[in-house]
Structures are given as C-alpha cells and as structure tokens.
Design an enzyme around this catalytic site. Structure first.
Site, mmCIF file in Angstrom:
data_model
loop_
_atom_site.group_PDB
_atom_site.id
_atom_site.type_symbol
_atom_site.label_atom_id
_atom_site.label_comp_id
_atom_site.label_asym_id
_atom_site.label_seq_id
_atom_site.Cartn_x
_atom_site.Cartn_y
_atom_site.Cartn_z
ATOM 1 N N ASP A 1 0.797 -1.232 0.000
ATOM 2 C CA ASP A 1 0.000 0.000 0.000
ATOM 3 C C ASP A 1 0.830 1.283 0.000
ATOM 4 O O ASP A 1 0.339 2.340 -0.360
ATOM 5 C CB ASP A 1 -0.926 0.023 1.235
ATOM 6 C CG ASP A 1 -0.167 -0.174 2.544
ATOM 7 O OD1 ASP A 1 1.056 -0.368 2.510
ATOM 8 O OD2 ASP A 1 -0.804 -0.137 3.614
ATOM 9 N N HIS A 2 2.097 1.195 0.388
ATOM 10 C CA HIS A 2 2.913 2.415 0.503
ATOM 11 C C HIS A 2 3.633 2.757 -0.805
ATOM 12 O O HIS A 2 3.446 3.828 -1.355
ATOM 13 C CB HIS A 2 3.970 2.236 1.605
ATOM 14 C CG HIS A 2 3.470 2.451 2.996
ATOM 15 N ND1 HIS A 2 2.495 1.677 3.563
ATOM 16 C CD2 HIS A 2 3.816 3.364 3.937
ATOM 17 C CE1 HIS A 2 2.268 2.107 4.797
ATOM 18 N NE2 HIS A 2 3.053 3.129 5.046
ATOM 19 N N ASP B 1 4.179 -0.920 11.217
ATOM 20 C CA ASP B 1 3.698 0.407 10.864
ATOM 21 C C ASP B 1 3.114 1.027 12.126
ATOM 22 O O ASP B 1 2.367 0.373 12.862
ATOM 23 C CB ASP B 1 2.626 0.313 9.775
ATOM 24 C CG ASP B 1 2.351 1.689 9.212
ATOM 25 O OD1 ASP B 1 2.898 2.018 8.141
ATOM 26 O OD2 ASP B 1 1.631 2.465 9.866
ATOM 27 N N ARG C 1 -0.100 13.054 9.984
ATOM 28 C CA ARG C 1 1.222 13.643 10.247
ATOM 29 C C ARG C 1 1.462 14.826 9.323
ATOM 30 O O ARG C 1 1.176 14.732 8.124
ATOM 31 C CB ARG C 1 2.335 12.606 10.014
ATOM 32 C CG ARG C 1 2.313 11.561 11.076
ATOM 33 C CD ARG C 1 3.500 10.620 11.051
ATOM 34 N NE ARG C 1 3.371 9.776 12.225
ATOM 35 C CZ ARG C 1 3.658 8.486 12.274
ATOM 36 N NH1 ARG C 1 4.130 7.880 11.201
ATOM 37 N NH2 ARG C 1 3.496 7.811 13.387
ATOM 38 N N SER D 1 7.120 7.371 12.914
ATOM 39 C CA SER D 1 6.872 6.065 12.312
ATOM 40 C C SER D 1 7.644 4.932 12.992
ATOM 41 O O SER D 1 8.514 5.158 13.833
ATOM 42 C CB SER D 1 7.239 6.111 10.836
ATOM 43 O OG SER D 1 8.552 5.686 10.648
ATOM 44 N N ARG E 1 9.485 2.913 11.198
ATOM 45 C CA ARG E 1 10.486 2.466 10.222
ATOM 46 C C ARG E 1 11.825 2.159 10.892
ATOM 47 O O ARG E 1 12.462 3.030 11.477
ATOM 48 C CB ARG E 1 10.640 3.491 9.088
ATOM 49 C CG ARG E 1 11.142 4.854 9.491
ATOM 50 C CD ARG E 1 11.063 5.848 8.330
ATOM 51 N NE ARG E 1 9.678 6.217 8.064
ATOM 52 C CZ ARG E 1 9.275 7.416 7.671
ATOM 53 N NH1 ARG E 1 10.144 8.378 7.455
ATOM 54 N NH2 ARG E 1 7.995 7.671 7.451
HETATM 55 C C1 MIC Z 1 4.219 6.661 8.203
HETATM 56 O O1 MIC Z 1 3.044 6.987 8.217
HETATM 57 O O2 MIC Z 1 5.139 7.394 8.604
HETATM 58 C C2 MIC Z 1 4.567 5.303 7.631
HETATM 59 C C3 MIC Z 1 5.194 5.522 6.313
HETATM 60 O O3 MIC Z 1 3.401 4.553 7.447
HETATM 61 C C4 MIC Z 1 5.504 4.606 8.620
HETATM 62 C C5 MIC Z 1 6.072 3.344 8.140
HETATM 63 C C6 MIC Z 1 7.209 3.500 7.179
HETATM 64 O O4 MIC Z 1 8.022 4.418 7.313
HETATM 65 O O5 MIC Z 1 7.302 2.672 6.261
HETATM 66 C C7 MIC Z 1 4.854 4.327 9.974
HETATM 67 O O6 MIC Z 1 3.918 4.993 10.331
HETATM 68 O O7 MIC Z 1 5.341 3.466 10.710
HETATM 69 FE FE1 SF4 Z 2 0.081 5.012 5.015
HETATM 70 FE FE2 SF4 Z 2 1.438 5.760 7.198
HETATM 71 FE FE3 SF4 Z 2 -0.034 7.502 5.840
HETATM 72 FE FE4 SF4 Z 2 -1.233 5.639 7.194
HETATM 73 S S1 SF4 Z 2 0.026 7.264 8.016
HETATM 74 S S2 SF4 Z 2 -1.739 6.265 5.123
HETATM 75 S S3 SF4 Z 2 0.138 3.919 6.948
HETATM 76 S S4 SF4 Z 2 1.783 6.454 5.100
#
Ligand code: MIC
Ligand code: SF4
Length: 646
Positions: free
Chosen positions: A64-65, A119, A379, A535, A537
């Site tokens: 999905d990312h 995630d 975010r 996140s 990550r």
């Molecule tokens: C995010 O919203 O920051 C992400 C991208 O979903 C991350 C995960 C990632 O960096 O792949 C998260 O929320 O953990």
């Molecule tokens: Fe995707 Fe992270 Fe954004 Fe949620 S917050 S939509 S998991 S990138």
C-alpha cells in the site's frame, strides 16, 4: 480490584514478565501485519531466522505504501513480498486492495486479540477492541516466528467521552482535542483507553480514526471497548463469528483520567509542522488554500467518503484548489462506485487516486512551493509532503471537503443541515485481491523472487568494550523518523537497499551527515526530547547502523524508535540531567570507557567523558535482562539466532 480493558487483554497474552507497571513484559501475538515499505526488510529478517511457516493465528502482508512504480524497485519488492508470503503461510493483500490498517479492520481484525504491525498506525485495530501496536520489522519477524513481543507494562489513561458530537464535528476533532491536551509526547509509555456514554455514539470507523491517530501521542496504543456497535460492524463485514464483548471492569483503576465532552468540541486543525499544534477551524477560517487531500489510514472509510460526497454534491472544486481523494480500500471504492457517490466526487472535480497511502507518505501530490495543503491525514512533519516549505494542516474530511469548494479554510459547521450517515447493513465483500498462502505441502516448491535492489541486512557487531567516538550530529527536540530517514517517492524505493538509503539519512537536518558519519567510521548522535517520534520504520536505526553510529544520547526517546535502536545493536542513552545536553557540541570527541563491562554488570548509570571539553557527564543506560542480552549480541537478529541455536 477490577481490571482495565487493556489489562484484561495483557493478562490473557502474558508469556513473560510480571503484571507490574513499568516492568518489561512479553506478550503472545495473535496477528501480525506488514506493509511494503517496511515489509521487505521484515521478511528478509524472517527468512534469516529460518522458520519455515508463521506461527501466528493470522499474518497479512499488505502492499500500500510504495505503489508509485517509477522504476523496477517497488515492483520487485511487491513480487518478493508476494512470494515470501506464499511460501511462509502469510496472506497477501495485493496492490490496489487498500491501506493496511483500513483493510485489516474490515477483513481480519478481531476484538480481544493482539496485533503487531510494522507500521506505527497499527493501533487502528483498537477501534474494534484489539490490543494493536506498531513495531519495528524485526519485532514483527520475531512474532511471526512465534516469539513474544516485548513492551513496558504501560500506564493506562482513561478518556471518558460524554455528550455527543454536534453536526459536522468529527471523530478527527476528538483525537485533535486529545493531542491538544496531551501533546506529541504525552502518550509515551501509556495506553489510551476510551470509555463512557459518548462511546456509544461513535461508529467503528470513527473509533478507528481516534485510535489510529493516537500514534501521534507517542502512545503504546489506544483502545475502545467491543460492544454492540462493534458487533454490527463485524456483522456487516460477515465476520460476527470473531465478536466478543469486552470492556473495563467498573472498578478498574487508571493511572490518569481525562473527560472530554463531545458536545463542546468544535472543528479543529493541527497546524504546521506538528500534530499537536492545534487551532480551531474558526480561528483559521478565511485563509486561502492551495490543495486538499482526503484519504490515508486515518480518514478513508466508507463513512468518511459518504460525508465528503454529500458535501461535494452538485458543487465544483474551487479553481485555485487541487483536490485529491484516495478511498482507503477496494471495498470502499467499489461501494462508492456502486452507490453513485464516486460519480459525485468525479463530477465535482476530485482527482481520484488509487486506494493506497499516496500523498500521506509523499508518493505524489506534493503541494506547490509554500503551498497550503489541508489533509485528512495524521502527520504534518516538515517536508513529509515532498515540498520542503509546504504548509500542511491536518483536518477532518468534513472540513477538508467544504474548504476544497470554498477555496479558503472553512469551518464545517457552516455547511448547513447534516443528514444522518449510517453504515450499510452489509458491506460489499470481495476478497479476490487477497492471495492465500500455499499449503504446507506445496510451500517447498514456491520460489522466492528477489530483485537486484534487494540487499541483505546490514552487518552488525557485538557491543564494543569501549565506545570512543566523536559526536557526528547534534539535533534538537522532537526529531521525527522523517528527519532521520526521510520517505517520499524518490527515497522509498531504496527501503530494501540499506547502503543506498543511508545516503539520505538525516539530510533534512544536515546534507553532509551521511558522508561525514561514514568517514568518521564510528560516531555518536546527540539529541533532545522525544527523539525518534513518528513512524515505526526501522530504517531510522538501520541507516545509522550502516553509517557506523554506535550510540544515541538524548533527553528522551519515542517508544518504537528506542526499541528499533536496540534491535539494531545501537546503544540508547539518556542524559541523567537534561541540562548536560549543552555540554556536548557536534564534533566533540566522546568516550564511554568499559561500556560492555558496565552493561554486563547491569550498571544503569555510566560516565561519559567529553574529551574535547574535559566535562564528565552522567548518562543512563536503562536495559532490562532481555534488552541487555540483545545489545551484547549486536542486535535482535543475532540474539534470536543465538536463542534458536540453543
Ligand atoms: C508513516 O506513516 O510514517 C509510515 C510511512 O506509514 C511509517 C512506516 C514506514 O516508514 O514505512 C509508519 O507509520 O510506521
Ligand atoms: Fe500510510 Fe502511514 Fe499515511 Fe497511514 S500514516 S496512510 S500507513 S503512510
């Protein structure tokens, strides 16, 4: 003494440790999820453990990312994850099927179960009464192999909801209010448990919006009770068999209590560049805007989309505004197509995006220079949109939709009468984009398909006897993982290639950091409070590992990032006296003599010598028995291998 809902689920899953606040506990994990941006690493780590088949009740791999396929990298990663899933007993949600958290809530989540996901927004599952937590990929890999997931026994915050939301005031405004009160670090070490009369007026998607964005509090997770509303949602998903009623005991004891009167809330917005920088929509009203993005795991449910369609019906997106809409799942998109709402969105001029994270992670739709973007996401960190000077405001879908039409920040309460929005009795169920794993007999013949961009896990090393290294970088408070390891369409395709992605580490703060750190060979990073918020990550730990960072010394850490540092074998340290932060400058030569011996001895306070200034600084190294062993081995992967070989 009665138990909170969180404690009941913890009690039913406790496999290691004591039922004592503040101590480290190990939980049995029923379900796991991964997404593609963290998934490739998680599955490489899972493979390295040598476990043939996942031991959880249900593990799901979502794509999905990284859905923008601007080169072979992302497509190769999707194919790799699909093949690993097939071989090792994991369900595979194909690209196009939707955002992991939305789909998991619809099709797999179950009250009372534990879920960890690679995630940070995994707590979305708390909307149906799961204990759902974000974790690093390595922790998810261990859980898939049957290992426990370790957390600090959390403090429990009771959020009592009273009253009922007024028309056009949304669940998003509830969580923005919680963020206003508690701040982005107010939830660290805590679970946020919702209860009270007001809960009964919130549907599952609304509850999930609230638990989803609880991640922005830094909380371990957030949770709602499982009640008749949960049951009707599960019935509509034809999954009522997983329902169990769950709530806290009436005499449960909480560590903190907050009361929110829903009737008193008004539409809110999180202003640039932090989710807790809250203003009311009426204060911002009239401000000219450039872009509106509706979607993300926070606000992309059918209910959200129906509200948006109602507001856009018969109207046109303002000529100075670009509106994009990404429905959260194929189920949502398909239902919008069938009931005609999609046609309303298209007619109004919305740019319909695929059901994926998209703009939320900088995969397209970056705003214009200095552009003001209203987003229904969770975010708004500096630069996350892909435009360095973009100004992102986080709002409800209602506020977003009406503002897209007026072209200025608009208080949703000016829309007029609000009809009652009800969820359908049955959702459209079609799981044809979820591929089932191969049977145990067929698994052997499944070939793992690797692309050339997929590089192995970086080299780790056991904790050094002495860390004698310079401070390669000094940063301030609230450093996010988006500062440490930026995302976006250009960098995300390197998630499977640590040497390559490391070249972008901390470049938001200091373009020279990767080159400098690599040249230094080994170094220490110094930071302020709430370091590593955001996140899950693990790349924010793996890239520093690759660049030779041996320790990170800060005023305080965010939960998941601290765990990721330990998992990567990087020593997490905090200042005993925060004021000592001023005693170190970037470039100073630092020394932690005999650190390995001290960790073995369980010594919590260490003496760090600043060889440049001569200062001696007391630093804390708070490791439990297990995390101590992980650090000594050089990280969780080495530790798990050692354990398995025993
Ligand atoms: C995010 O919203 O920051 C992400 C991208 O979903 C991350 C995960 C990632 O960096 O792949 C998260 O929320 O953990
Ligand atoms: Fe995707 Fe992270 Fe954004 Fe949620 S917050 S939509 S998991 S990138």
């Amino acid at each position: 003494m009665g138990l909170t809902l969180t404690e009941k689920i913890i009690k039913a899953h406790l496999v290691d440790g004591e039922f004592v606040k503040g101590s480290e506990i190990g939980l049995r994990i029923d379900q796991t999820l991964t997404q593609d941006a963290t998934g490739t690493m998680a599955y490489l780590e899972f493979e390295a453990m040598g476990v043939p088949r996942v031991k959880t009740e249900r593990s799901v791999a979502y794509i999905d990312h990284n859905t923008l396929q601007n080169g072979f990298e992302n497509a190769d990663d999707h194919r790799f994850i699909g093949s690993v899933a097939k071989k090792h007993g994991i369900y595979f949600s194909r690209p196009g099927n939707g955002i992991c958290h939305q789909v998991h809530l619809e099709r797999f989540g179950a009250p009372g179960k534990t879920l960890i996901g690679s995630d940070s927004h995994t707590p979305t599952g708390g909307g149906i009464g799961m204990l759902a937590m974000g974790a690093g990929g390595l922790d998810v890999a261990v859980a898939m192999g049957g290992g426990a997931y370790y957390i600090t026994y959390p403090k429990i915050v009771k959020v009592e909801l009273i009253g009922k939301l007024n028309p056009w005031v949304a669940a998003k405004d509830v969580i923005l209010e919680v963020l206003r009160r508690m701040s982005v670090k107010g939830g660290v070490g805590k679970v946020i448990e919702y209860c009270g009369e007001g809960v009964k007026s919130l549907s599952v998607p609304e509850r999930a919006t609230i638990t989803n964005m609880g991640a922005e509090l830094g909380a371990t997770t957030s949770i709602f009770p499982s009640d008749e509303i949960t049951l009707s949602f599960l019935k509509a998903q034809k999954r009522e068999d997983v329902y169990v009623e769950l709530c806290a005991d009436s005499d449960a004891v909480y560590d903190e209590e907050i009361v929110i009167n829903l009737s008193e809330l008004e539409p809110l917005a999180a202003c640039p560049h932090s989710p807790d920088n809250i203003k009311t929509a009426s204060e911002l009203s009239g401000m000219k805007i450039d872009q509106v993005c509706i979607g993300s795991c926070t606000n992309s449910s059918l209910l959200d989309m129906l509200k948006v369609a109602h507001i856009l019906k018969g109207r046109t997106v303002h000529p100075d505004v670009s509106l994009s809409i990404a429905p959260g799942s194929k189920q949502v998109l398909n239902m919008l197509a069938e009931n005609g709402a999609l046609s309303i969105l298209i007619a109004a001029g919305a740019r319909i995006l695929e059901s994926a994270c998209g703009p939320c992670i900088g995969m397209g739709q970056s705003p214009n220079s200095n552009g003001i973007s209203l987003r229904t996401f969770n975010r708004n960190f500096l630069g996350r949109s892909g435009t360095k000077d973009g100004q992102v405001y986080l709002v409800s879908p209602e506020t977003a939709a009406i503002s897209a039409v007026t072209g200025v920040f608009t208080d949703a309460r000016t829309i007029g009468d609000m009809p009652e929005f009800v969820l359908p009795e049955t959702f459209l169920i079609n799981d044809n984009m979820i591929t089932l794993p191969a049977s145990e007999e067929e698994a052997d013949s499944v070939e793992i398909l690797r692309g050339p961009n997929i590089k192995p896990f970086p080299e780790t090393a056991p904790l050094l006897e002495t860390i004698d290294a310079p401070c390669s970088l000094k940063v301030g408070d609230n450093i996010t993982t988006d500062h440490i390891m930026p995302a976006g369409a250009k960098i995300l395709p390197l998630r499977s290639n640590i040497p390559a992605i490391s070249q972008h580490c901390f470049t938001v703060c200091d373009e020279q950091f990767p080159t400098r750190a690599k040249e230094l060979g080994k170094s220490i990073i110094v930071g302020g409070s709430n370091y590593g918020q955001g996140s899950s990550r693990e790349h924010a730990a793996l890239a520093p590992l690759y660049l030779g960072v041996k320790a990170v010394l800060v005023k305080s850490f965010a939960r998941i990032h601290r765990a990721n540092l330990i998992n990567a074998g990087i020593l997490p340290l905090t200042f005993k006296n925060e004021a000592d932060y001023d005693k170190i400058n970037q470039g100073d030569e630092l020394c932690l003599a005999d650190v390995r011996k001290a960790v073995i001895a369980g010594q919590q306070e260490l003496n760090l010598v600043n060889k440049t200034t001569g200062d001696e600084i007391a630093v804390l190294c708070e490791l439990s028995g297990r995390t101590k062993d992980i650090m000594l081995s050089g990280g969780l992967l080495d530790y798990t291998r050692d354990q398995l070989s025993k």
